[in-house]
Design a protein around this motif. Structure first.
Motif, PDB file in Angstrom:
ATOM      1  N   ILE A 178       0.835  -1.204   0.000  1.00  0.00           N
ATOM      2  CA  ILE A 178       0.000   0.000   0.000  1.00  0.00           C
ATOM      3  C   ILE A 178       0.870   1.254   0.000  1.00  0.00           C
ATOM      4  O   ILE A 178       0.642   2.194  -0.777  1.00  0.00           O
ATOM      5  N   ASN A 179       1.879   1.291   0.854  1.00  0.00           N
ATOM      6  CA  ASN A 179       2.776   2.446   0.897  1.00  0.00           C
ATOM      7  C   ASN A 179       3.518   2.627  -0.419  1.00  0.00           C
ATOM      8  O   ASN A 179       3.749   3.764  -0.865  1.00  0.00           O
ATOM      9  N   ALA A 180       3.895   1.523  -1.048  1.00  0.00           N
ATOM     10  CA  ALA A 180       4.627   1.602  -2.319  1.00  0.00           C
ATOM     11  C   ALA A 180       3.763   2.215  -3.414  1.00  0.00           C
ATOM     12  O   ALA A 180       4.238   3.051  -4.198  1.00  0.00           O
ATOM     13  N   VAL A 181       2.510   1.837  -3.482  1.00  0.00           N
ATOM     14  CA  VAL A 181       1.614   2.393  -4.502  1.00  0.00           C
ATOM     15  C   VAL A 181       1.361   3.873  -4.244  1.00  0.00           C
ATOM     16  O   VAL A 181       1.400   4.701  -5.168  1.00  0.00           O
ATOM     17  N   SER A 194       3.260   5.945  -2.905  1.00  0.00           N
ATOM     18  CA  SER A 194       4.470   6.760  -3.061  1.00  0.00           C
ATOM     19  C   SER A 194       4.753   7.108  -4.525  1.00  0.00           C
ATOM     20  O   SER A 194       5.663   7.873  -4.815  1.00  0.00           O
ATOM     21  N   LEU A 195       3.971   6.577  -5.447  1.00  0.00           N
ATOM     22  CA  LEU A 195       4.183   6.829  -6.875  1.00  0.00           C
ATOM     23  C   LEU A 195       3.771   8.245  -7.261  1.00  0.00           C
ATOM     24  O   LEU A 195       2.925   8.858  -6.594  1.00  0.00           O
ATOM     25  N   PRO A 196       4.326   8.779  -8.345  1.00  0.00           N
ATOM     26  CA  PRO A 196       3.952  10.133  -8.778  1.00  0.00           C
ATOM     27  C   PRO A 196       2.470  10.272  -9.118  1.00  0.00           C
ATOM     28  O   PRO A 196       1.854  11.294  -8.819  1.00  0.00           O
ATOM     29  N   THR A 197       1.894   9.249  -9.749  1.00  0.00           N
ATOM     30  CA  THR A 197       0.472   9.291 -10.080  1.00  0.00           C
ATOM     31  C   THR A 197      -0.359   9.018  -8.829  1.00  0.00           C
ATOM     32  O   THR A 197      -0.011   8.181  -8.005  1.00  0.00           O
ATOM     33  N   SER A 198      -1.465   9.702  -8.734  1.00  0.00           N
ATOM     34  CA  SER A 198      -2.338   9.542  -7.569  1.00  0.00           C
ATOM     35  C   SER A 198      -3.290   8.353  -7.782  1.00  0.00           C
ATOM     36  O   SER A 198      -4.455   8.527  -8.147  1.00  0.00           O
ATOM     37  N   PHE A 199      -2.776   7.163  -7.570  1.00  0.00           N
ATOM     38  CA  PHE A 199      -3.609   5.967  -7.633  1.00  0.00           C
ATOM     39  C   PHE A 199      -4.410   5.825  -6.344  1.00  0.00           C
ATOM     40  O   PHE A 199      -3.927   6.148  -5.261  1.00  0.00           O
ATOM     41  N   HIS A 200      -5.625   5.296  -6.476  1.00  0.00           N
ATOM     42  CA  HIS A 200      -6.358   4.806  -5.327  1.00  0.00           C
ATOM     43  C   HIS A 200      -6.179   3.295  -5.255  1.00  0.00           C
ATOM     44  O   HIS A 200      -5.760   2.658  -6.219  1.00  0.00           O
ATOM     45  N   ILE A 201      -6.508   2.710  -4.112  1.00  0.00           N
ATOM     46  CA  ILE A 201      -6.372   1.270  -3.916  1.00  0.00           C
ATOM     47  C   ILE A 201      -7.656   0.721  -3.317  1.00  0.00           C
ATOM     48  O   ILE A 201      -8.219   1.303  -2.386  1.00  0.00           O
ATOM     49  N   LEU A 202      -8.099  -0.410  -3.865  1.00  0.00           N
ATOM     50  CA  LEU A 202      -9.180  -1.181  -3.263  1.00  0.00           C
ATOM     51  C   LEU A 202      -8.635  -2.552  -2.886  1.00  0.00           C
ATOM     52  O   LEU A 202      -8.182  -3.297  -3.748  1.00  0.00           O
ATOM     53  N   ILE A 203      -8.669  -2.875  -1.604  1.00  0.00           N
ATOM     54  CA  ILE A 203      -8.300  -4.200  -1.125  1.00  0.00           C
ATOM     55  C   ILE A 203      -9.577  -5.036  -1.019  1.00  0.00           C
ATOM     56  O   ILE A 203     -10.541  -4.618  -0.380  1.00  0.00           O
ATOM     57  N   VAL A 204      -9.575  -6.196  -1.664  1.00  0.00           N
ATOM     58  CA  VAL A 204     -10.690  -7.143  -1.538  1.00  0.00           C
ATOM     59  C   VAL A 204     -10.155  -8.333  -0.751  1.00  0.00           C
ATOM     60  O   VAL A 204      -9.411  -9.166  -1.268  1.00  0.00           O
ATOM     61  N   ASP A 205     -10.511  -8.378   0.523  1.00  0.00           N
ATOM     62  CA  ASP A 205      -9.963  -9.402   1.416  1.00  0.00           C
ATOM     63  C   ASP A 205     -10.995 -10.492   1.695  1.00  0.00           C
ATOM     64  O   ASP A 205     -12.154 -10.208   1.981  1.00  0.00           O
ATOM     65  N   ASP A 206     -10.536 -11.737   1.620  1.00  0.00           N
ATOM     66  CA  ASP A 206     -11.426 -12.886   1.838  1.00  0.00           C
ATOM     67  C   ASP A 206     -11.411 -13.336   3.295  1.00  0.00           C
ATOM     68  O   ASP A 206     -11.180 -14.507   3.604  1.00  0.00           O
ATOM     69  N   ASN A 207     -11.643 -12.363   4.192  1.00  0.00           N
ATOM     70  CA  ASN A 207     -11.739 -12.649   5.621  1.00  0.00           C
ATOM     71  C   ASN A 207     -10.490 -13.370   6.136  1.00  0.00           C
ATOM     72  O   ASN A 207     -10.577 -14.399   6.823  1.00  0.00           O
ATOM     73  N   SER A 208      -9.323 -12.813   5.830  1.00  0.00           N
ATOM     74  CA  SER A 208      -8.047 -13.418   6.209  1.00  0.00           C
ATOM     75  C   SER A 208      -7.944 -13.620   7.711  1.00  0.00           C
ATOM     76  O   SER A 208      -8.085 -12.658   8.476  1.00  0.00           O
ATOM     77  N   PRO A 238       5.230  -2.248  -8.100  1.00  0.00           N
ATOM     78  CA  PRO A 238       4.269  -1.134  -8.166  1.00  0.00           C
ATOM     79  C   PRO A 238       4.696  -0.020  -9.125  1.00  0.00           C
ATOM     80  O   PRO A 238       3.834   0.647  -9.714  1.00  0.00           O
ATOM     81  N   LYS A 239       5.988   0.179  -9.314  1.00  0.00           N
ATOM     82  CA  LYS A 239       6.452   1.232 -10.224  1.00  0.00           C
ATOM     83  C   LYS A 239       5.967   1.002 -11.656  1.00  0.00           C
ATOM     84  O   LYS A 239       5.797   1.947 -12.422  1.00  0.00           O
ATOM     85  N   ASP A 240       5.718  -0.264 -12.001  1.00  0.00           N
ATOM     86  CA  ASP A 240       5.260  -0.573 -13.355  1.00  0.00           C
ATOM     87  C   ASP A 240       3.809  -0.171 -13.594  1.00  0.00           C
ATOM     88  O   ASP A 240       3.343  -0.185 -14.741  1.00  0.00           O
ATOM     89  N   LEU A 241       3.096   0.188 -12.542  1.00  0.00           N
ATOM     90  CA  LEU A 241       1.745   0.726 -12.727  1.00  0.00           C
ATOM     91  C   LEU A 241       1.759   1.948 -13.639  1.00  0.00           C
ATOM     92  O   LEU A 241       0.852   2.155 -14.455  1.00  0.00           O
ATOM     93  N   GLU A 242       2.801   2.753 -13.500  1.00  0.00           N
ATOM     94  CA  GLU A 242       2.917   3.964 -14.327  1.00  0.00           C
ATOM     95  C   GLU A 242       3.027   3.606 -15.814  1.00  0.00           C
ATOM     96  O   GLU A 242       2.428   4.269 -16.670  1.00  0.00           O
ATOM     97  N   GLU A 243       3.785   2.549 -16.128  1.00  0.00           N
ATOM     98  CA  GLU A 243       3.961   2.130 -17.524  1.00  0.00           C
ATOM     99  C   GLU A 243       2.656   1.585 -18.101  1.00  0.00           C
ATOM    100  O   GLU A 243       2.314   1.846 -19.266  1.00  0.00           O
ATOM    101  N   LEU A 244       1.928   0.831 -17.304  1.00  0.00           N
ATOM    102  CA  LEU A 244       0.652   0.294 -17.778  1.00  0.00           C
ATOM    103  C   LEU A 244      -0.361   1.409 -18.006  1.00  0.00           C
ATOM    104  O   LEU A 244      -1.097   1.402 -19.005  1.00  0.00           O
ATOM    105  N   LEU A 245      -0.390   2.375 -17.095  1.00  0.00           N
ATOM    106  CA  LEU A 245      -1.287   3.519 -17.267  1.00  0.00           C
ATOM    107  C   LEU A 245      -0.933   4.307 -18.527  1.00  0.00           C
ATOM    108  O   LEU A 245      -1.823   4.710 -19.293  1.00  0.00           O
ATOM    109  N   TYR A 246       0.347   4.508 -18.767  1.00  0.00           N
ATOM    110  CA  TYR A 246       0.794   5.239 -19.958  1.00  0.00           C
ATOM    111  C   TYR A 246       0.318   4.533 -21.227  1.00  0.00           C
ATOM    112  O   TYR A 246      -0.129   5.179 -22.186  1.00  0.00           O
ATOM    113  N   ALA A 247       0.413   3.204 -21.243  1.00  0.00           N
ATOM    114  CA  ALA A 247       0.007   2.436 -22.428  1.00  0.00           C
ATOM    115  C   ALA A 247      -1.470   2.653 -22.741  1.00  0.00           C
ATOM    116  O   ALA A 247      -1.865   2.732 -23.910  1.00  0.00           O
TER     117      ALA A 247
END
Length: 241
Positions: free
Chosen positions: A21-24, A26-40, A100-109
């Motif tokens: 979560i912290n890694a995402v 910390s990226l330049p792009t303002s990503f949001h995060i949704l965690i879908v947890d199966d009652n861990s 997580p840094k590769d999120l930027e490359e996927l978004l760019y594509a």
């Protein structure tokens, strides 16, 4: 509101969840995060709930009652993200096998190069996998070759789970008809996009096996992929995909 959200399914990821979560965030792009947890049972969702106090209106949590499979977790997350009107919706593992840094490359594509689906690909420029045993590398690689032969898709990494979708892809892909939960889920999503003649691109990444937590891979997931691909092809032939 951010235009992009990363859907991360979890089950017993307490060792990785705060760091990813912290890694995402910390990226330049303002990503949001949704965690879908199966009652861990290890307290993953509790940790996420604590972090929500720090990342207000950026970090979201959906807790399901039981472990119900990767595919259903993503479908749950995709529907949630569509309802919140995000333009770009990602899927990513919690264990740092996807950088997580590769999120930027996927978004760019998708955003700049107009791809409808951008795949973080382990095999588009050779074999870019770190810390996997040889038998698992071969199984994964030849699974994608097998998918190519059966489906006709020109995708090097059909079982990849690191992806950016444009909103319209998930709106039109008939999420309620998704049948598979493991490797076959990843294949099915790509095949449905391919069947709609959408623009699918592969972005080279380096995949690094998890160092913390346990893999969720099982024999039943592999069998689902082997036979599921044939079923997908049959459905397309009879126009029932």
């Amino acid at each position: 509101m951010a235009k992009a959200i990363v859907v991360i399914p979890t089950y017993n990821e307490i060792e990785n969840i705060e760091s990813i979560i912290n890694a995402v965030f910390s990226l330049p792009t303002s990503f949001h995060i949704l965690i879908v947890d199966d009652n861990s049972p290890d307290g993953t969702s509790k940790k996420v709930a604590e972090l929500q106090k720090e990342f207000v209106e950026k970090l979201f949590l959906e807790v399901r009652t039981k472990k119900s499979g990767l595919g259903t977790a993503y479908v749950h997350g995709f529907k949630w993200a569509l309802a919140k009107e995000y333009d770009y919706i990602f899927e990513m593992d919690a264990d740092f096998s996807h950088n997580p840094k590769d999120l930027e490359e996927l978004l760019y594509a998708c955003e700049v190069e107009n791809a409808d689906v951008a795949i973080g690909s382990r095999y588009s420029t050779g074999v870019n996998v770190v810390n996997w045993p040889l038998n698992r590398v071969l199984m994964s690689y030849f699974a994608s070759v097998y998918v190519k032969i059966i489906t006709g898709m020109k995708i090097h990494d059909a079982t990849a789970g690191f992806i950016c979708y444009r909103r319209k892809v998930l709106e039109n892909i008939k999420l309620d008809r998704i049948k598979f939960i493991g490797y076959a889920f990843q294949i099915e999503m790509k095949y449905r996009a391919y069947a709609q003649k959408l623009k699918i691109v592969e972005v080279p990444i380096i995949f690094t096996d998890r160092t913390k937590g346990q893999s969720k891979m099982s024999g039943s997931i592999i069998r689902e992929a082997v036979f599921g691909v044939i079923l997908l092809r049959i459905r397309k032939l009879f126009n029932t995909l």
